[in-house]
Design a protein around this motif. Sequence first.
Motif, mmCIF file in Angstrom:
data_model
loop_
_atom_site.group_PDB
_atom_site.id
_atom_site.type_symbol
_atom_site.label_atom_id
_atom_site.label_comp_id
_atom_site.label_asym_id
_atom_site.label_seq_id
_atom_site.Cartn_x
_atom_site.Cartn_y
_atom_site.Cartn_z
ATOM 1 N N THR A 141 0.810 -1.207 0.000
ATOM 2 C CA THR A 141 0.000 0.000 0.000
ATOM 3 C C THR A 141 0.848 1.264 0.000
ATOM 4 O OG1 THR A 141 -1.713 1.238 1.205
ATOM 5 C CG2 THR A 141 -0.189 -0.072 2.513
ATOM 6 N N LEU A 145 -3.738 3.862 -1.762
ATOM 7 C CA LEU A 145 -3.650 3.054 -2.968
ATOM 8 C C LEU A 145 -3.055 1.698 -2.610
ATOM 9 C CD1 LEU A 145 -4.370 3.580 -5.958
ATOM 10 C CD2 LEU A 145 -1.958 4.125 -6.342
ATOM 11 N N TYR A 189 -8.326 1.675 -4.793
ATOM 12 C CA TYR A 189 -8.159 3.042 -4.301
ATOM 13 C C TYR A 189 -9.238 3.364 -3.278
ATOM 14 C CZ TYR A 189 -8.169 8.135 -4.170
ATOM 15 O OH TYR A 189 -8.142 9.441 -3.744
ATOM 16 N N SER A 196 -13.858 1.820 -1.114
ATOM 17 C CA SER A 196 -12.769 1.721 -2.075
ATOM 18 C C SER A 196 -13.305 1.176 -3.396
ATOM 19 C CB SER A 196 -11.646 0.812 -1.554
ATOM 20 O OG SER A 196 -12.133 -0.485 -1.276
#
Length: 250
Positions: A141, A145, A189, A196
């Motif tokens: 990560t 993201l 994302y 997300s």
Amino acid sequence: MKTLVLASVSLLALGALAPAGAADLPLYKAPVAPVLAYDWIGAYVGINGGGGLAHACWSVVAVAGVPIDPAVGEGCHNASGGTVGAQLGYRWQKARWVLGVEAQGNWADFKGSNVSFVLAPLNNRTTINSFGLFTGQLGYTVNSLLFYGKAGAAVAHDRYDEFIPGVGVVSNTLSQTRWGYSAGFGVEYAFAENWSVGGEYDHLFLGHHGGDLASAILVPPVRTERIGQDIDIGLIRVNYRWGGPVVAKY
């Protein structure tokens, strides 16, 4: 006169002490602004949608129970279409590394056919009605993201049959649940505290499986087919996560 001399000496003494005192004072540091880091830990549930392309190759390996060696190939075709489904999983995070497990189930409508090289004008047809994935994940990560790879078990439910173009008569039908394994990768994302969105690609390795196609109106009465099949799938996914909030790291 004495007063003037004493005043001058006092000023010189204060001037000498001032730099030393200033050197002993701590330098002022501006506070460091916190960096907001998204925490991926927690259970999540979501929906997905996209498309898939299966590649299937048929070969006759027996007729009425009598083996055929070598097998006689009937050709290959692609079965394509759309899919929608849902997923449920859990993720753990250590520093920037993310581990996870996930179960996914999808309805599918992948169809395709080709003219049999052996029994023309019959067409061999493959229909994939559903598939499922049971996978582990390893990700990295960068704040909100997440990049990840995944691998595990795969299952698909297929229907194989034959038809005559222009007539539409199905002469043979075989329904089969096929198990194999899968591998894929994706990016996700986090656009809100618990939401997300991402994209994912998966390849399902379903190998070669045999099965009998019993004829209703045509000869031979029973053929044993060996069918090899793989599936490529592209999905857009939206997840809702239960877990820790976005945290500030200094």
